[in-house]
Write an enzyme that holds these catalytic residues in place. Structure first.
Site, short mmCIF file in Angstrom:
data_model
loop_
_atom_site.label_atom_id
_atom_site.label_comp_id
_atom_site.label_asym_id
_atom_site.label_seq_id
_atom_site.Cartn_x
_atom_site.Cartn_y
_atom_site.Cartn_z
N GLU A 113 -7.73 52.84 30.16
CA GLU A 113 -8.87 53.47 29.48
C GLU A 113 -8.41 54.55 28.53
O GLU A 113 -8.89 54.68 27.40
CB GLU A 113 -9.83 54.08 30.51
CG GLU A 113 -10.43 53.09 31.49
CD GLU A 113 -9.62 52.98 32.77
OE1 GLU A 113 -8.37 52.93 32.71
OE2 GLU A 113 -10.24 52.95 33.84
N GLU A 135 3.12 51.76 32.96
CA GLU A 135 3.71 52.53 34.05
C GLU A 135 5.10 53.03 33.69
O GLU A 135 5.66 52.67 32.64
CB GLU A 135 3.74 51.66 35.33
CG GLU A 135 2.33 51.26 35.73
CD GLU A 135 2.24 50.51 37.05
OE1 GLU A 135 3.27 49.95 37.51
OE2 GLU A 135 1.12 50.48 37.60
N ASN A 136 5.63 53.89 34.56
CA ASN A 136 6.94 54.49 34.31
C ASN A 136 7.66 54.67 35.65
O ASN A 136 7.01 54.94 36.67
CB ASN A 136 6.76 55.85 33.61
CG ASN A 136 8.06 56.39 33.08
OD1 ASN A 136 8.83 57.02 33.79
ND2 ASN A 136 8.32 56.13 31.82
N ALA A 137 8.99 54.60 35.60
CA ALA A 137 9.79 54.81 36.81
C ALA A 137 9.52 56.20 37.40
O ALA A 137 9.62 56.39 38.62
CB ALA A 137 11.28 54.66 36.48
N ASN A 151 -2.75 49.54 30.95
CA ASN A 151 -1.97 50.56 31.66
C ASN A 151 -0.48 50.33 31.42
O ASN A 151 -0.01 49.20 31.34
CB ASN A 151 -2.32 50.62 33.15
CG ASN A 151 -2.29 49.30 33.88
OD1 ASN A 151 -2.45 48.24 33.30
ND2 ASN A 151 -2.08 49.36 35.19
N CYS A 184 -10.60 55.68 37.09
CA CYS A 184 -10.17 56.86 37.84
C CYS A 184 -10.85 58.12 37.28
O CYS A 184 -11.42 58.12 36.19
CB CYS A 184 -8.64 56.99 37.81
SG CYS A 184 -8.00 57.72 36.30
N CYS A 235 -9.69 59.41 33.80
CA CYS A 235 -10.22 58.64 32.67
C CYS A 235 -11.71 58.94 32.46
O CYS A 235 -12.18 58.97 31.31
CB CYS A 235 -9.99 57.15 32.89
SG CYS A 235 -8.23 56.73 32.72
N TYR A 257 6.74 57.95 38.29
CA TYR A 257 5.38 57.41 38.45
C TYR A 257 4.28 58.22 37.77
O TYR A 257 3.32 57.67 37.24
CB TYR A 257 5.04 57.29 39.94
CG TYR A 257 5.82 56.24 40.69
CD1 TYR A 257 6.74 55.39 40.06
CD2 TYR A 257 5.65 56.10 42.07
CE1 TYR A 257 7.46 54.45 40.77
CE2 TYR A 257 6.37 55.15 42.79
CZ TYR A 257 7.26 54.33 42.15
OH TYR A 257 7.97 53.40 42.85
N CYS A 260 -3.22 55.27 32.13
CA CYS A 260 -4.22 54.23 32.41
C CYS A 260 -4.65 53.51 31.14
O CYS A 260 -4.56 54.04 30.02
CB CYS A 260 -5.46 54.87 33.04
SG CYS A 260 -5.22 55.58 34.66
N1 THU Z 1 -5.17 52.40 36.49
C1 THU Z 1 -5.77 52.28 35.27
O1 THU Z 1 -5.18 51.76 34.30
N2 THU Z 1 -7.04 52.73 35.14
C2 THU Z 1 -7.76 53.31 36.14
O2 THU Z 1 -8.86 53.79 35.91
C3 THU Z 1 -7.23 53.33 37.50
C4 THU Z 1 -5.79 53.01 37.64
C5 THU Z 1 -3.78 51.91 36.65
C6 THU Z 1 -2.75 52.98 36.86
C7 THU Z 1 -1.65 52.21 37.55
O3 THU Z 1 -0.84 51.60 36.56
C8 THU Z 1 -2.39 51.12 38.32
O4 THU Z 1 -3.69 51.07 37.77
C9 THU Z 1 -2.48 51.36 39.81
O5 THU Z 1 -2.97 52.61 40.08
#
Ligand code: THU
Length: 127
Positions: A52, A41-43, A39, A89, A92, A45, A50
Site C-alpha cells: 500500500e 522485503e529485506n534481510a 511489498n 496494517c 499503511c 526485516y 508494504c
Molecule cells: N504487508 C503488506 O504489504 N501490507 C500490509 O498491509 C500488511 C503486510 C506485507 C509486509 C510483509 O512483506 C508481508 O506482508 C508479511 O507481513
C-alpha cells in the site's frame, strides 16, 4: 470504469517476499491515473515496505498527492486464514490518512469496500 482491484492483484505478482512468502499488491487512483505497488522485503526485516505504501508513494512521486481510491489484495492469504490477514496494517492506514480523505474508499480483496475512517477512526492529522 477502472478495475483497481484487478490492478492490485496484478501488482502482487512482482512482490519480493523471500522471507514471508506473503505477496501483497495495491493500486491507487490519483489524479485520474492508477499507481500500483507490491511489498518489498529485506534481510533486515524492519526495512520491509508494504504494498500500500509503495503504491501511495508512487502516486505522490508522480505529482499526485491526493488519492481518491485504493485497493489491496493479500493474494497468498489462505481461504481459512483469519480475516485480519486480509486487512491493511496500521502503518499503511495512517499513510492513507495522510494522502486521502476520511471517506477514502478502501477496497480489500475478499472483504469489501469501506471508508478509511472505518479502518482508522480519529486519525492523527496535522493538515
Ligand atoms: N504487508 C503488506 O504489504 N501490507 C500490509 O498491509 C500488511 C503486510 C506485507 C509486509 C510483509 O512483506 C508481508 O506482508 C508479511 O507481513
Amino acid at each position: 470504469m477502472i478495475d483497481l482491484l484487478a490492478a492490485a492483484r496484478r501488482a502482487a505478482e512482482a512482490a519480493y517476499v523471500p522471507y514471508s512468502h506473503f505477496r501483497v499488491g495495491a493500486a491507487v487512483l490519483a489524479g485520474g491515473a492508477v499507481f500500483s505497488g507490491c511489498n518489498v522485503e529485506n534481510a533486515s526485516y524492519g526495512l520491509t515496505i508494504c504494498a500500500e505504501r509503495n503504491a501511495i508513494f508512487a502516486a505522490v512521486a508522480a505529482g499526485h498527492p491526493r488519492i481518491t481510491a485504493i485497493a489491496l489484495s493479500c493474494v497468498d492469504a489462505a481461504a481459512d486464514a483469519p480475516p485480519g490477514s486480509l486487512m491493511p496494517c496500521g502503518a499503511c492506514r495512517q499513510v492513507m490518512a495522510e494522502f486521502g480523505p476520511p471517506d477514502l474508499p478502501v477496497t480489500i480483496d475478499r472483504v469489501g469496500t469501506m471508508p478509511l475512517d472505518a479502518l482508522l477512526p480519529n486519525a492523527f492529522r496535522l493538515t
